[in-house]
Design a protein around this motif. Structure first.
Motif, PDB file in Angstrom:
ATOM      1  N   ARG A   1      -7.747  -0.348   2.697  1.00 31.32           N
ATOM      2  CA  ARG A   1      -7.945   0.764   1.780  1.00 31.32           C
ATOM      3  C   ARG A   1      -6.739   1.679   1.795  1.00 31.32           C
ATOM      4  NH1 ARG A   1     -13.512   1.135   0.832  1.00 31.32           N
ATOM      5  NH2 ARG A   1     -14.638  -0.231   2.263  1.00 31.32           N
ATOM      6  N   GLY A   2      -6.761   2.651   0.927  1.00 35.50           N
ATOM      7  CA  GLY A   2      -5.704   3.655   0.935  1.00 35.50           C
ATOM      8  C   GLY A   2      -5.741   4.420   2.242  1.00 35.50           C
ATOM      9  N   GLN A   3      -4.598   4.972   2.593  1.00 35.31           N
ATOM     10  CA  GLN A   3      -4.509   5.607   3.903  1.00 35.31           C
ATOM     11  C   GLN A   3      -5.471   6.788   4.056  1.00 35.31           C
ATOM     12  OE1 GLN A   3      -0.357   5.562   4.269  1.00 35.31           O
ATOM     13  NE2 GLN A   3      -0.381   5.225   6.448  1.00 35.31           N
ATOM     14  N   GLU A   4      -5.679   7.504   2.950  1.00 32.48           N
ATOM     15  CA  GLU A   4      -6.539   8.687   3.055  1.00 32.48           C
ATOM     16  C   GLU A   4      -7.958   8.273   3.428  1.00 32.48           C
ATOM     17  OE1 GLU A   4      -7.610  12.612   0.418  1.00 32.48           O
ATOM     18  OE2 GLU A   4      -5.845  11.420  -0.103  1.00 32.48           O
TER      19      GLU A   4
ATOM     20  N   CYS B   1       1.081   7.549   2.834  1.00 35.27           N
ATOM     21  CA  CYS B   1       0.860   8.980   2.670  1.00 35.27           C
ATOM     22  C   CYS B   1       0.883   9.756   3.966  1.00 35.27           C
ATOM     23  CB  CYS B   1      -0.383   9.290   1.855  1.00 35.27           C
ATOM     24  SG  CYS B   1      -1.874   8.710   2.589  1.00 35.27           S
TER      25      CYS B   1
ATOM     26  N   ILE C   1      -4.748   3.946  17.973  1.00 34.01           N
ATOM     27  CA  ILE C   1      -3.953   3.141  17.045  1.00 34.01           C
ATOM     28  C   ILE C   1      -2.755   2.528  17.781  1.00 34.01           C
ATOM     29  CG2 ILE C   1      -2.409   3.244  15.046  1.00 34.01           C
ATOM     30  CD1 ILE C   1      -4.369   5.431  13.942  1.00 34.01           C
TER      31      ILE C   1
ATOM     32  N   TRP D   1      -2.945  13.911  11.081  1.00 33.77           N
ATOM     33  CA  TRP D   1      -4.262  13.787  10.444  1.00 33.77           C
ATOM     34  C   TRP D   1      -5.366  13.589  11.475  1.00 33.77           C
ATOM     35  CZ3 TRP D   1      -6.009  12.319   5.193  1.00 33.77           C
ATOM     36  CH2 TRP D   1      -5.070  12.676   4.212  1.00 33.77           C
ATOM     37  N   LEU D   2      -5.082  12.722  12.434  1.00 32.53           N
ATOM     38  CA  LEU D   2      -6.170  12.248  13.295  1.00 32.53           C
ATOM     39  C   LEU D   2      -6.152  12.845  14.691  1.00 32.53           C
ATOM     40  CD1 LEU D   2      -6.033   8.476  12.344  1.00 32.53           C
ATOM     41  CD2 LEU D   2      -7.628  10.185  11.499  1.00 32.53           C
TER      42      LEU D   2
ATOM     43  N   VAL E   1      -4.411   0.058  11.046  1.00 30.71           N
ATOM     44  CA  VAL E   1      -3.274   0.982  10.959  1.00 30.71           C
ATOM     45  C   VAL E   1      -2.112   0.431  11.797  1.00 30.71           C
ATOM     46  CG1 VAL E   1      -2.454   3.331  11.364  1.00 30.71           C
ATOM     47  CG2 VAL E   1      -4.790   2.961  10.579  1.00 30.71           C
TER      48      VAL E   1
ATOM     49  N   LEU F   1     -14.363   1.554  14.418  1.00 34.18           N
ATOM     50  CA  LEU F   1     -13.179   2.275  14.880  1.00 34.18           C
ATOM     51  C   LEU F   1     -12.083   1.296  15.304  1.00 34.18           C
ATOM     52  CD1 LEU F   1     -12.056   5.075  15.427  1.00 34.18           C
ATOM     53  CD2 LEU F   1     -12.987   4.945  17.736  1.00 34.18           C
ATOM     54  N   ASP F   2     -12.489   0.266  16.041  1.00 32.98           N
ATOM     55  CA  ASP F   2     -11.506  -0.727  16.498  1.00 32.98           C
ATOM     56  C   ASP F   2     -10.848  -1.433  15.323  1.00 32.98           C
ATOM     57  OD1 ASP F   2     -12.111  -0.039  19.026  1.00 32.98           O
ATOM     58  OD2 ASP F   2     -13.279  -1.828  19.516  1.00 32.98           O
TER      59      ASP F   2
ATOM     60  N   CYS G   1      -8.432   1.072  13.542  1.00 35.28           N
ATOM     61  CA  CYS G   1      -7.201   1.365  14.282  1.00 35.28           C
ATOM     62  C   CYS G   1      -6.285   0.152  14.291  1.00 35.28           C
ATOM     63  CB  CYS G   1      -7.528   1.800  15.711  1.00 35.28           C
ATOM     64  SG  CYS G   1      -8.271   3.436  15.770  1.00 35.28           S
ATOM     65  N   GLN G   2      -6.888  -0.998  14.428  1.00 39.70           N
ATOM     66  CA  GLN G   2      -6.124  -2.242  14.396  1.00 39.70           C
ATOM     67  C   GLN G   2      -5.390  -2.356  13.065  1.00 39.70           C
ATOM     68  OE1 GLN G   2      -6.019  -4.357  17.112  1.00 39.70           O
ATOM     69  NE2 GLN G   2      -4.383  -5.360  15.984  1.00 39.70           N
TER      70      GLN G   2
ATOM     71  N   ILE H   1     -11.710   6.663   9.925  1.00 38.10           N
ATOM     72  CA  ILE H   1     -11.450   6.716  11.375  1.00 38.10           C
ATOM     73  C   ILE H   1     -12.102   7.963  11.965  1.00 38.10           C
ATOM     74  CG2 ILE H   1      -9.662   7.055  13.135  1.00 38.10           C
ATOM     75  CD1 ILE H   1      -7.840   5.206  11.564  1.00 38.10           C
ATOM     76  N   THR H   2     -11.909   9.090  11.271  1.00 32.23           N
ATOM     77  CA  THR H   2     -12.514  10.334  11.753  1.00 32.23           C
ATOM     78  C   THR H   2     -14.032  10.186  11.832  1.00 32.23           C
ATOM     79  OG1 THR H   2     -10.740  11.492  10.620  1.00 32.23           O
ATOM     80  CG2 THR H   2     -12.565  12.828  11.384  1.00 32.23           C
TER      81      THR H   2
ATOM     82  N   MET I   1       0.833  -1.184   0.000  1.00 26.66           N
ATOM     83  CA  MET I   1       0.000   0.000   0.000  1.00 26.66           C
ATOM     84  C   MET I   1       0.880   1.250   0.000  1.00 26.66           C
ATOM     85  SD  MET I   1      -2.747   1.159   2.815  1.00 26.66           S
ATOM     86  CE  MET I   1      -3.564  -0.421   2.859  1.00 26.66           C
TER      87      MET I   1
ATOM     88  N   TYR J   1      -8.071   7.122   7.027  1.00 25.49           N
ATOM     89  CA  TYR J   1      -8.093   8.194   8.018  1.00 25.49           C
ATOM     90  C   TYR J   1      -9.462   8.874   8.056  1.00 25.49           C
ATOM     91  CZ  TYR J   1      -3.008   7.784   8.500  1.00 25.49           C
ATOM     92  OH  TYR J   1      -1.748   7.333   8.749  1.00 25.49           O
TER      93      TYR J   1
ATOM     94  N   ASN K   1     -15.069   7.747  14.587  1.00 25.42           N
ATOM     95  CA  ASN K   1     -14.886   8.374  15.894  1.00 25.42           C
ATOM     96  C   ASN K   1     -15.993   9.393  16.150  1.00 25.42           C
ATOM     97  OD1 ASN K   1     -13.615   9.189  18.318  1.00 25.42           O
ATOM     98  ND2 ASN K   1     -12.722  10.925  17.231  1.00 25.42           N
TER      99      ASN K   1
ATOM    100  N   CYS L   1      -3.065  -0.400  20.034  1.00 23.68           N
ATOM    101  CA  CYS L   1      -3.265  -1.721  19.415  1.00 23.68           C
ATOM    102  C   CYS L   1      -1.949  -2.499  19.349  1.00 23.68           C
ATOM    103  CB  CYS L   1      -3.815  -1.603  18.002  1.00 23.68           C
ATOM    104  SG  CYS L   1      -5.468  -0.937  17.929  1.00 23.68           S
TER     105      CYS L   1
END
Lengths: 324, 155
Positions: free
Chosen positions: B87-90, A4, A19, A10-11, B115, B108-109, B112-113, B96-97, A1, B93, B100, A22
């Protein structure tokens, strides 16, 4: 992947915590710390190493606050005014990361270093507790086992105490093999009805060495040791094999003393009609703390100091950067 | 409630104005929406600010699957989760937002897991490329022998 984004930016802190919480391996957290200064600051400011260590080993909370003085780390009173100090947090991070890593190292089966006490011994030294350190039930044509004294009451328990190879160990399993008297008619197996395990530390400062009833009389080891953990009872089978007793969860033994309680007798000896318990081998499976750490136990209060010696292990960098 | 809308259905409106008709049981997997429904401050259309249609559709997909598959084998759900979060990181994120903000704990779990999995067992070099996306560090640190006890401050 494709990579980026920096999730910290970001969060924000809450989700970044989610995160990083975990992560279960202390080495991962240590690596995260090296990624960038902001990641490092985040991990240290939020005591993530400490939180992970306490999640992995809740028993450590008794060592909850640590400070490094020269080459030593010892618990100090929590002072609210300085508890958030950066230096303090940095120290905590280092200690807990190392502690967690030290404790999550490889599992070994030889966590017993010495046999120190048997509540009774039938024939000394032929049937001494020392024989239970030997895996085989025969050594050079001679039987190798520990035997209790005979009792007419089958409920009389026996106790075997062992010293572990480190004062801090995470114990997961204990293996016990009852002895089968292959030289007696009918090959009786002198197992116990059940076993239970305790872990703890010496009550006094005296150096713990081998004592058995001949040396120390019938002094109960209950007075000599402070137990911090007692396992549930496990039924024991009357079978000549290494019986494995897995603790409900890994237990951190602070002080390095393990007691095997043998509860109830099942085998009567033909010759005298008395009940005996005989054990050929005891094995303790766990993760001893690596050699960089040691624990000093102070008097009857049970307060202990966790010491960390720089350079004893894991310190591969010859050019350690100066503090700050 | 409008007559065309089936019973126990809610309309969710994304930040960019798109509307989704969702069974109430699915919508209330978001604690935030659940609270609104319970407090009866939900009209038939619930605005979901800060979450665009694209992301909202993903969240609904996740919730629907988890609602349907209560009876299904846990392993099936696990497979779905791991594919869903891949998925792609964007997007990750943004999800996740959203998860949340809307308080969808299961999602959410799982996210986060996911990532965290990108960090587990990876080298510092790999983590930097993955999350910081630049290699400047490599030049700066090429002579830097990193050690866990090397307590160097970067600041």
């Amino acid at each position: 992947m494709e990579g980026c984004g920096d999730f910290l930016q970001w969060l924000g802190p809450d989700m970044s915590m989610n995160i990083l919480m975990c992560l279960k391996d202390p080495s991962d957290l240590v690596r995260v710390c090296s990624v960038s200064s902001s990641w490092r600051r985040f991990v240290i400011e939020n005591s993530l190493s400490k939180q992970l260590c306490l999640r992995l080993f809740p028993e450590i909370s008794s060592l909850a606050h640590v400070i490094e003085v020269e080459n030593m780390i010892e618990p100090i009173e929590v002072k609210p005014d300085n508890s958030m100090e950066w230096e303090c947090l940095k120290r905590d991070h280092r200690v807990y990361a190392f502690l967690a890593r030290g404790l999550t190292s490889f599992v070994r089966k030889d966590c017993v270093s010495e046999a120190i006490f048997a509540s009774s011994t039938d024939n000394y030294p032929e049937e001494s507790i020392q024989n239970t350190l030997e895996p085989s039930d025969r050594v050079e044509q001679r039987a190798s086992y520990w035997s209790s004294e005979g009792e007419s009451d089958p409920t009389v328990p026996e106790i075997l105490d062992y010293k572990l190879i480190a004062k801090l160990c995470v114990i997961t399993e204990i293996h016990v093999q009852p002895f089968q008297a292959y030289f007696q008619l009918g090959f009786p197996i002198y197992s116990a009805k059940a076993v239970r395990f305790r872990m703890g530390r010496p009550r006094s400062l005296m150096e713990i060495g081998f004592r058995d009833e001949f040396e120390a009389g019938r002094e109960s080891p209950l007075y000599a040791f402070e137990w911090t953990y007692t396992s549930p009872e496990f039924p024991m089978a009357q079978e000549n094999c290494l019986q494995k007793f897995k603790l409900p969860e890994p237990v951190l033994c602070i002080g390095g003393i393990l007691q095997v309680e043998l509860l109830g007798r099942v085998q009567r000896q033909e010759l005298d009609g008395l009940f005996y318990i005989c054990i050929s081998h005891v094995q303790v499976v766990g993760r001893p703390l690596s050699s960089g750490f040691d624990v000093d136990i102070h008097g009857p209060s049970g307060r202990c100091t966790l010491k960390y010696y720089h350079g004893a292990e894991h310190c591969q960098s010859p050019t350690r950067a100066p503090e700050g | 409630m409008s007559s065309s809308l089936e019973k126990n259905m809610l309309i969710l409106r994304s930040s960019d104005g798109e509307e989704f008709i969702v069974p109430e049981v699915v919508a209330v997997m978001s604690k935030a929406i659940k609270n609104m429904v319970e407090d009866e401050c939900a009209s038939n259309t619930i605005p979901v600010p800060n979450v665009d249609a694209n992301i909202l559709a993903m969240v609904i997909e996740f919730c629907k699957k988890h609602d349907e598959s209560e009876a299904e084998a846990a392993s099936d759900l696990k497979t779905f989760d791991s594919e869903f979060v891949n998925r792609g990181q964007e997007a990750l994120y943004d999800l996740i937002t959203a998860a949340n903000f809307r308080d969808v704990k299961e999602l959410l779990d799982a996210l986060c897991q996911n990532v965290a999995e990108m960090i587990k067992g990876k080298s510092v070099h790999h983590i930097r490329i993955q999350f910081l996306g630049y290699q400047l560090f490599e030049i700066l640190t090429s002579n830097f022998i990193w050690n866990i006890w090397c307590d160097r401050d970067f600041d």
